[in-house]
Design a protein around this motif. Structure first.
Motif, PDB file in Angstrom:
ATOM      1  N   TRP A  83       0.843  -1.189   0.000  1.00  0.00           N
ATOM      2  CA  TRP A  83       0.000   0.000   0.000  1.00  0.00           C
ATOM      3  C   TRP A  83       0.880   1.241   0.000  1.00  0.00           C
ATOM      4  CZ3 TRP A  83      -4.103  -1.043   4.381  1.00  0.00           C
ATOM      5  CH2 TRP A  83      -5.104  -1.888   3.877  1.00  0.00           C
ATOM      6  N   ILE A  84       0.374   2.284  -0.644  1.00  0.00           N
ATOM      7  CA  ILE A  84       0.950   3.622  -0.538  1.00  0.00           C
ATOM      8  C   ILE A  84      -0.188   4.551  -0.149  1.00  0.00           C
ATOM      9  CG2 ILE A  84       2.163   5.505  -1.682  1.00  0.00           C
ATOM     10  CD1 ILE A  84       3.279   3.482  -3.668  1.00  0.00           C
ATOM     11  N   ILE A  85      -0.006   5.253   0.956  1.00  0.00           N
ATOM     12  CA  ILE A  85      -1.026   6.172   1.447  1.00  0.00           C
ATOM     13  C   ILE A  85      -0.428   7.564   1.551  1.00  0.00           C
ATOM     14  CG2 ILE A  85      -2.520   6.786   3.389  1.00  0.00           C
ATOM     15  CD1 ILE A  85      -2.666   3.797   4.089  1.00  0.00           C
ATOM     16  N   THR A  86      -1.084   8.527   0.895  1.00  0.00           N
ATOM     17  CA  THR A  86      -0.725   9.935   1.057  1.00  0.00           C
ATOM     18  C   THR A  86      -1.805  10.582   1.908  1.00  0.00           C
ATOM     19  OG1 THR A  86       0.397  10.014  -1.074  1.00  0.00           O
ATOM     20  CG2 THR A  86      -0.273  12.129  -0.120  1.00  0.00           C
ATOM     21  N   GLU A  87      -1.382  11.191   3.001  1.00  0.00           N
ATOM     22  CA  GLU A  87      -2.315  11.789   3.943  1.00  0.00           C
ATOM     23  C   GLU A  87      -3.026  12.998   3.327  1.00  0.00           C
ATOM     24  OE1 GLU A  87      -3.211  10.299   6.621  1.00  0.00           O
ATOM     25  OE2 GLU A  87      -1.650   8.781   6.482  1.00  0.00           O
ATOM     26  N   ALA A  88      -4.179  13.308   3.869  1.00  0.00           N
ATOM     27  CA  ALA A  88      -5.018  14.389   3.340  1.00  0.00           C
ATOM     28  C   ALA A  88      -4.297  15.729   3.305  1.00  0.00           C
ATOM     29  CB  ALA A  88      -6.299  14.503   4.161  1.00  0.00           C
ATOM     30  N   ASP A  89      -3.489  16.009   4.316  1.00  0.00           N
ATOM     31  CA  ASP A  89      -2.784  17.294   4.348  1.00  0.00           C
ATOM     32  C   ASP A  89      -1.511  17.293   3.495  1.00  0.00           C
ATOM     33  OD1 ASP A  89      -0.977  15.816   5.861  1.00  0.00           O
ATOM     34  OD2 ASP A  89      -1.192  17.041   7.669  1.00  0.00           O
ATOM     35  N   ARG A  90      -1.247  16.161   2.820  1.00  0.00           N
ATOM     36  CA  ARG A  90      -0.102  15.980   1.924  1.00  0.00           C
ATOM     37  C   ARG A  90       1.241  16.156   2.630  1.00  0.00           C
ATOM     38  NH1 ARG A  90      -4.155  14.087  -0.158  1.00  0.00           N
ATOM     39  NH2 ARG A  90      -5.045  14.829  -2.106  1.00  0.00           N
ATOM     40  N   SER A  91       1.258  15.922   3.931  1.00  0.00           N
ATOM     41  CA  SER A  91       2.499  16.059   4.691  1.00  0.00           C
ATOM     42  C   SER A  91       3.375  14.821   4.608  1.00  0.00           C
ATOM     43  CB  SER A  91       2.195  16.367   6.163  1.00  0.00           C
ATOM     44  OG  SER A  91       1.508  15.265   6.756  1.00  0.00           O
ATOM     45  N   VAL A  92       2.767  13.670   4.374  1.00  0.00           N
ATOM     46  CA  VAL A  92       3.536  12.420   4.366  1.00  0.00           C
ATOM     47  C   VAL A  92       2.862  11.395   3.456  1.00  0.00           C
ATOM     48  CG1 VAL A  92       2.405  11.425   6.407  1.00  0.00           C
ATOM     49  CG2 VAL A  92       4.725  10.720   5.836  1.00  0.00           C
ATOM     50  N   THR A  93       3.705  10.605   2.803  1.00  0.00           N
ATOM     51  CA  THR A  93       3.274   9.456   2.010  1.00  0.00           C
ATOM     52  C   THR A  93       3.996   8.252   2.577  1.00  0.00           C
ATOM     53  OG1 THR A  93       2.855  10.748   0.017  1.00  0.00           O
ATOM     54  CG2 THR A  93       3.306   8.397  -0.287  1.00  0.00           C
ATOM     55  N   THR A  94       3.232   7.185   2.876  1.00  0.00           N
ATOM     56  CA  THR A  94       3.785   6.018   3.546  1.00  0.00           C
ATOM     57  C   THR A  94       3.628   4.761   2.710  1.00  0.00           C
ATOM     58  OG1 THR A  94       3.154   7.004   5.671  1.00  0.00           O
ATOM     59  CG2 THR A  94       3.687   4.650   5.684  1.00  0.00           C
ATOM     60  N   PHE A  95       4.721   4.017   2.578  1.00  0.00           N
ATOM     61  CA  PHE A  95       4.688   2.658   2.048  1.00  0.00           C
ATOM     62  C   PHE A  95       4.444   1.732   3.231  1.00  0.00           C
ATOM     63  CE2 PHE A  95       7.475   4.678  -1.079  1.00  0.00           C
ATOM     64  CZ  PHE A  95       7.093   4.077  -2.261  1.00  0.00           C
ATOM     65  N   LEU A  96       3.483   0.818   3.107  1.00  0.00           N
ATOM     66  CA  LEU A  96       3.232  -0.129   4.181  1.00  0.00           C
ATOM     67  C   LEU A  96       2.553  -1.366   3.640  1.00  0.00           C
ATOM     68  CD1 LEU A  96       0.154   0.872   6.302  1.00  0.00           C
ATOM     69  CD2 LEU A  96       0.791   2.137   4.274  1.00  0.00           C
ATOM     70  N   LEU A  97       2.598  -2.426   4.440  1.00  0.00           N
ATOM     71  CA  LEU A  97       1.869  -3.635   4.140  1.00  0.00           C
ATOM     72  C   LEU A  97       0.499  -3.539   4.807  1.00  0.00           C
ATOM     73  CD1 LEU A  97       4.690  -6.270   4.816  1.00  0.00           C
ATOM     74  CD2 LEU A  97       4.125  -5.091   2.664  1.00  0.00           C
ATOM     75  N   PRO A  98      -0.524  -4.158   4.230  1.00  0.00           N
ATOM     76  CA  PRO A  98      -1.861  -4.075   4.832  1.00  0.00           C
ATOM     77  C   PRO A  98      -1.892  -4.493   6.312  1.00  0.00           C
ATOM     78  CG  PRO A  98      -2.038  -4.955   2.632  1.00  0.00           C
ATOM     79  CD  PRO A  98      -0.563  -4.861   2.948  1.00  0.00           C
ATOM     80  N   ASN A  99      -1.098  -5.500   6.686  1.00  0.00           N
ATOM     81  CA  ASN A  99      -1.118  -5.937   8.082  1.00  0.00           C
ATOM     82  C   ASN A  99      -0.404  -4.984   9.028  1.00  0.00           C
ATOM     83  OD1 ASN A  99       1.562  -6.504   7.550  1.00  0.00           O
ATOM     84  ND2 ASN A  99       1.425  -8.682   7.952  1.00  0.00           N
ATOM     85  N   GLU A 100       0.204  -3.942   8.482  1.00  0.00           N
ATOM     86  CA  GLU A 100       0.851  -2.927   9.319  1.00  0.00           C
ATOM     87  C   GLU A 100      -0.029  -1.692   9.523  1.00  0.00           C
ATOM     88  OE1 GLU A 100       5.539  -3.193   8.495  1.00  0.00           O
ATOM     89  OE2 GLU A 100       4.341  -2.637   6.712  1.00  0.00           O
ATOM     90  N   TYR A 101      -1.216  -1.699   8.937  1.00  0.00           N
ATOM     91  CA  TYR A 101      -2.111  -0.550   9.026  1.00  0.00           C
ATOM     92  C   TYR A 101      -2.697  -0.421  10.413  1.00  0.00           C
ATOM     93  CZ  TYR A 101      -5.723   2.800   7.811  1.00  0.00           C
ATOM     94  OH  TYR A 101      -6.525   3.917   7.754  1.00  0.00           O
TER      95      TYR A 101
END
Length: 101
Positions: A83-101
């Protein structure tokens, strides 16, 4: 010749969880990140595509899903998913595995 698309949104600081770093090659991560910021959301369903497109316009959180191993199926969740998630405020984008959410 393929036209290069401009980024749709700012990524902010790009970070990765230990699991994502352990399971995914850095070159593949860079490839996925380039797709993410151009609006290629990867292995998400039609509803998530629409949600992401709206999120880009309205400034909400954006989530993409890509296979860790391209030769294996990826449904947007599960063991073969990055997964790649970019936060709404665009301050951070995170690479993670689904089980780390």
């Amino acid at each position: 010749m393929e036209q290069i698309k401009q980024p749709l949104f700012s990524l902010g600081q790009v970070v990765a969880t230990p699991g994502a770093l352990d399971k995914t090659h850095p070159v593949w991560m860079a490839n996925c990140l380039a797709r993410h910021m151009r609006g290629d959301w990867g292995s998400v369903d039609e509803e998530d595509i629409a949600t992401n497109n709206e999120a880009v316009r309205l400034g909400f959180r954006v989530l993409s899903a890509y296979p860790i191993d391209e030769t294996q199926p990826c449904e947007g969740f599960g063991d073969n998913t990055l997964w790649i998630i970019t936060e709404a405020d665009r301050s951070v984008t995170t690479f993670l595995l689904p089980n780390e959410y």
